[in-house]
Design a protein around this motif. Structure first.
Motif, PDB file in Angstrom:
ATOM      1  N   UNK A 126       5.819  51.361  59.116  1.00 26.48           N
ATOM      2  CA  UNK A 126       5.918  50.524  57.939  1.00 26.48           C
ATOM      3  C   UNK A 126       5.958  48.883  58.184  1.00 26.48           C
ATOM      4  N   UNK A 127       6.353  48.371  59.539  1.00 26.14           N
ATOM      5  CA  UNK A 127       6.039  47.302  59.938  1.00 26.14           C
ATOM      6  C   UNK A 127       4.676  46.704  60.041  1.00 26.14           C
ATOM      7  N   UNK A 128       3.942  47.563  60.510  1.00 30.36           N
ATOM      8  CA  UNK A 128       2.408  47.402  60.955  1.00 30.36           C
ATOM      9  C   UNK A 128       1.686  47.348  59.143  1.00 30.36           C
ATOM     10  N   UNK A 129       2.135  48.184  58.471  1.00 31.61           N
ATOM     11  CA  UNK A 129       1.525  48.107  57.212  1.00 31.61           C
ATOM     12  C   UNK A 129       1.984  46.698  56.333  1.00 31.61           C
ATOM     13  N   UNK A 130       3.104  46.255  56.436  1.00 32.13           N
ATOM     14  CA  UNK A 130       3.748  45.234  55.934  1.00 32.13           C
ATOM     15  C   UNK A 130       3.076  44.038  56.639  1.00 32.13           C
ATOM     16  N   UNK A 131       2.569  44.227  57.970  1.00 31.09           N
ATOM     17  CA  UNK A 131       1.985  42.740  58.557  1.00 31.09           C
ATOM     18  C   UNK A 131       0.529  42.822  58.191  1.00 31.09           C
ATOM     19  N   UNK A 132       0.013  44.140  57.867  1.00 30.08           N
ATOM     20  CA  UNK A 132      -1.401  44.039  57.364  1.00 30.08           C
ATOM     21  C   UNK A 132      -1.418  43.198  55.849  1.00 30.08           C
ATOM     22  N   UNK A 133      -0.620  43.749  55.163  1.00 29.60           N
ATOM     23  CA  UNK A 133      -0.574  43.240  53.838  1.00 29.60           C
ATOM     24  C   UNK A 133      -0.217  41.603  53.761  1.00 29.60           C
ATOM     25  N   UNK A 134       0.739  41.288  54.598  1.00 28.58           N
ATOM     26  CA  UNK A 134       0.839  39.823  54.795  1.00 28.58           C
ATOM     27  C   UNK A 134      -0.431  39.038  55.176  1.00 28.58           C
ATOM     28  N   UNK A 135      -1.094  39.455  56.039  1.00 25.76           N
ATOM     29  CA  UNK A 135      -2.592  39.215  56.692  1.00 25.76           C
ATOM     30  C   UNK A 135      -3.479  39.108  55.546  1.00 25.76           C
ATOM     31  N   UNK A 136      -3.753  39.788  54.674  1.00 18.16           N
ATOM     32  CA  UNK A 136      -4.630  40.192  53.713  1.00 18.16           C
ATOM     33  C   UNK A 136      -4.390  39.307  52.489  1.00 18.16           C
ATOM     34  N   UNK A 137      -3.076  39.041  52.262  1.00 15.60           N
ATOM     35  CA  UNK A 137      -3.078  38.383  50.982  1.00 15.60           C
ATOM     36  C   UNK A 137      -3.404  36.773  51.317  1.00 15.60           C
ATOM     37  N   UNK A 138      -3.611  36.476  52.532  1.00 17.05           N
ATOM     38  CA  UNK A 138      -4.323  35.205  52.677  1.00 17.05           C
ATOM     39  C   UNK A 138      -5.948  35.036  52.616  1.00 17.05           C
ATOM     40  N   UNK A 139      -6.453  36.248  52.602  1.00 21.63           N
ATOM     41  CA  UNK A 139      -7.932  36.257  52.278  1.00 21.63           C
ATOM     42  C   UNK A 139      -8.429  36.168  50.934  1.00 21.63           C
ATOM     43  N   UNK A 140      -9.452  35.599  50.667  1.00 26.26           N
ATOM     44  CA  UNK A 140     -10.314  35.580  49.410  1.00 26.26           C
ATOM     45  C   UNK A 140     -10.253  36.985  48.944  1.00 26.26           C
ATOM     46  N   UNK A 141     -10.175  36.885  47.604  1.00 23.08           N
ATOM     47  CA  UNK A 141     -10.234  38.148  46.834  1.00 23.08           C
ATOM     48  C   UNK A 141      -8.909  38.751  46.725  1.00 23.08           C
ATOM     49  N   UNK A 142      -8.223  38.668  47.776  1.00 22.80           N
ATOM     50  CA  UNK A 142      -6.614  39.389  47.899  1.00 22.80           C
ATOM     51  C   UNK A 142      -5.724  38.425  47.455  1.00 22.80           C
ATOM     52  N   UNK A 143      -5.935  37.019  47.812  1.00 27.13           N
ATOM     53  CA  UNK A 143      -4.954  35.977  47.489  1.00 27.13           C
ATOM     54  C   UNK A 143      -4.727  35.483  46.069  1.00 27.13           C
ATOM     55  N   UNK A 144      -5.688  35.975  45.225  1.00 23.29           N
ATOM     56  CA  UNK A 144      -5.523  35.854  43.735  1.00 23.29           C
ATOM     57  C   UNK A 144      -4.736  37.070  43.063  1.00 23.29           C
ATOM     58  N   UNK A 145      -4.412  38.093  43.689  1.00 20.07           N
ATOM     59  CA  UNK A 145      -3.621  39.073  43.233  1.00 20.07           C
ATOM     60  C   UNK A 145      -2.757  39.760  44.426  1.00 20.07           C
ATOM     61  N   UNK A 146      -2.050  38.799  44.940  1.00 22.71           N
ATOM     62  CA  UNK A 146      -1.158  39.344  46.187  1.00 22.71           C
ATOM     63  C   UNK A 146      -0.099  40.290  46.039  1.00 22.71           C
ATOM     64  N   UNK A 147       0.604  40.441  44.753  1.00 23.14           N
ATOM     65  CA  UNK A 147       1.323  41.234  44.416  1.00 23.14           C
ATOM     66  C   UNK A 147       0.896  42.791  44.060  1.00 23.14           C
ATOM     67  N   UNK A 148      -0.295  42.997  44.260  1.00 24.93           N
ATOM     68  CA  UNK A 148      -0.899  44.032  43.897  1.00 24.93           C
ATOM     69  C   UNK A 148      -1.064  45.275  44.937  1.00 24.93           C
ATOM     70  N   UNK A 149      -0.593  44.833  46.123  1.00 22.48           N
ATOM     71  CA  UNK A 149      -0.701  45.609  47.357  1.00 22.48           C
ATOM     72  C   UNK A 149       0.174  46.902  46.930  1.00 22.48           C
ATOM     73  N   UNK A 150       0.041  48.063  47.662  1.00 24.80           N
ATOM     74  CA  UNK A 150       0.886  49.363  47.501  1.00 24.80           C
ATOM     75  C   UNK A 150       0.796  50.030  48.706  1.00 24.80           C
ATOM     76  N   UNK A 151       2.045  50.069  49.219  1.00 29.01           N
ATOM     77  CA  UNK A 151       2.496  50.845  50.570  1.00 29.01           C
ATOM     78  C   UNK A 151       3.168  51.991  50.107  1.00 29.01           C
TER      79      UNK A 151
END
Length: 166
Positions: A126-151
């Protein structure tokens, strides 16, 4: 060391649409085959018996890093079209004695009744999954919808479907 899991899916096309059903992650191809045989007793699956797909998916690998610039693949859901590239030296996740894996995806709402889902990857904890989400939230295309990740924590070799469809 690189590892992989087996993903079992049922993807069929009829006269009106294409549909996919995620059937589970497995640490052994025989267990996936047993699940396929069980599902063949249910309506829908029995109507499309040749539309089961077993593919290897790399563990702890980010498959989508670019976010949503446009809808790709089938509108409403996006898949890795073929087997993930798995190096020949990779080993099945069974060697890690994992009970669960963590699937990360991101859903972009196209309109009220239609979403496009990107399957980001499958992770060993789970930690790795959360770290990936945190990393991707900064990227274009994801940063506009940061709350739409699902783990989702998914039990390996477990039933994801207990009925048919159609």
């Amino acid at each position: 060391m690189d590892y992989f899991v087996y993903a079992l899916e049922h993807i069929y096309t009829d006269e009106t649409h294409r549909a996919s059903k995620f059937l589970g992650y497995f640490d052994d191809p025989d267990k996936a085959e047993n699940e396929k045989q069980r599902l063949l007793h249910f309506s829908g699956f029995s109507d499309y018996p040749n539309d089961f797909y077993l593919k290897k998916v790399g563990l702890n690998k980010i498959n989508w890093q670019n976010g949503f610039k446009e809808v790709v693949g089938e509108i409403g859901r996006d898949y890795l079209p073929e087997d993930d590239f798995i190096p020949h030296y990779s080993q099945i996740v069974k060697k890690l004695n994992l009970k669960t894996v963590f699937k990360v995806s991101h859903t972009y709402t196209i309109h009220t009744f239609l979403d496009d889902e990107r399957e980001i990857g499958v992770f060993s904890d789970e930690k790795m999954a959360n770290d990936v989400v945190d990393f991707l939230k900064q990227k274009d295309g994801f940063n506009e919808c940061p709350d739409d990740f699902i783990i989702n924590e998914i039990l390996l070799n477990d039933w994801q479907w207990s009925s048919g469809f159609g």
